[in-house]
Design an enzyme around this catalytic site. Structure first.
Site, PDB file in Angstrom:
ATOM      1  N   GLY A  47       0.833  -1.193   0.000  1.00 15.59           N
ATOM      2  CA  GLY A  47       0.000   0.000   0.000  1.00 15.59           C
ATOM      3  C   GLY A  47       0.865   1.239   0.000  1.00 15.59           C
ATOM      4  O   GLY A  47       2.052   1.184   0.367  1.00 15.59           O
ATOM      5  N   GLU A 132      -3.218   2.900   5.424  1.00 15.05           N
ATOM      6  CA  GLU A 132      -3.097   3.900   4.352  1.00 15.05           C
ATOM      7  C   GLU A 132      -3.986   5.118   4.617  1.00 15.05           C
ATOM      8  O   GLU A 132      -3.569   6.254   4.371  1.00 15.05           O
ATOM      9  CB  GLU A 132      -3.425   3.284   2.989  1.00 15.05           C
ATOM     10  CG  GLU A 132      -2.534   2.112   2.573  1.00 15.05           C
ATOM     11  CD  GLU A 132      -1.051   2.355   2.765  1.00 15.05           C
ATOM     12  OE1 GLU A 132      -0.593   3.504   2.640  1.00 15.05           O
ATOM     13  OE2 GLU A 132      -0.336   1.374   3.065  1.00 15.05           O
ATOM     14  N   HIS A 135      -2.460   7.568   6.924  1.00 15.24           N
ATOM     15  CA  HIS A 135      -1.456   8.452   6.302  1.00 15.24           C
ATOM     16  C   HIS A 135      -2.096   9.757   5.812  1.00 15.24           C
ATOM     17  O   HIS A 135      -1.443  10.800   5.799  1.00 15.24           O
ATOM     18  CB  HIS A 135      -0.807   7.759   5.094  1.00 15.24           C
ATOM     19  CG  HIS A 135       0.375   6.897   5.444  1.00 15.24           C
ATOM     20  ND1 HIS A 135       1.517   7.379   6.028  1.00 15.24           N
ATOM     21  CD2 HIS A 135       0.602   5.572   5.243  1.00 15.24           C
ATOM     22  CE1 HIS A 135       2.396   6.395   6.193  1.00 15.24           C
ATOM     23  NE2 HIS A 135       1.861   5.278   5.723  1.00 15.24           N
TER      24      HIS A 135
HETATM   25 NI    NI Z   1       2.847   3.528   5.908  1.00 16.43          NI
END
Ligand code: NI
Length: 183
Positions: A47, A132, A135
């Site tokens: 990812g 993800e 993030h």
């Molecule tokens: Ni990461």
């Protein structure tokens, strides 16, 4: 398409900021998604989120068990279950630690053609989506570890296997990938 440098400093402002929603899915966005896939595969990882290549937009790519996802403005809901397992991150190379994540969730977003899509992710795939999406809000796994003292250094080979929750990648790395949410 191109492999872009991944920011590997966990304190860099690019990976600590809140990414902006994408208002229009055009060729520029699709080019970024393509570069993200190239970069993720090159790492290798399962990812990648746009802030990790310095792009402050809500874009993620995930590739796991022959399924490739490009997700614009991803949103997670219906999170259930809890499981603790080792996690790593391409932006925090060589470090791993135990993170508790939901084991099932609904991913909503738009695909690279701009179409809405929904997908139920479970198990390790659900973990990757949570990692993800974190993030996009500037959150890294090191912020979520169950015990900071449990964060540990691993050698380079092991770290690659665990990058972005990808420790199970190598078993099926040679298999062909089928995009599941692409036109
Ligand atoms: Ni990461």
């Amino acid at each position: 398409m191109a492999v872009r440098p991944i920011i590997t400093n966990p304190e860099a402002p690019e990976v600590r900021g809140r990414a902006k929603r994408v208002s229009r899915i055009d060729d520029t966005i699709r080019a970024i998604l393509d570069d993200m896939v190239d970069t993720m595969r090159d790492a290798p990882g399962v990812g990648l989120a746009a802030p990790q290549i310095g792009v402050p937009l809500r874009l993620i790519v995930v590739e796991y068990e022959k399924q490739l996802f490009h997700v614009v403005n991803p949103e997670l809901s219906k999170m259930t279950g809890a499981e603790t397992d080792e996690e790593g991150c391409l932006s925090v190379p060589n470090w791993q630690g135990p993170v508790t994540r939901a084991t099932s969730l609904l991913v909503k977003g738009r695909d690279r053609a701009g179409r809405e899509f929904r997908f139920t992710a479970e198990g390790w795939l659900a973990r990757i989506f949570q990692h993800e999406c974190d993030h996009l809000d500037g959150t890294l796994f090191v912020d979520r570890v169950t015990d900071r003292a449990a964060i540990h250094w691993v050698d380079a080979d092991e770290a690659v296997e665990d990058a972005e929750g990808g420790k199970r990648r190598r078993k099926q790395a040679s298999a062909a990938t089928t995009p599941v949410n692409d036109p």
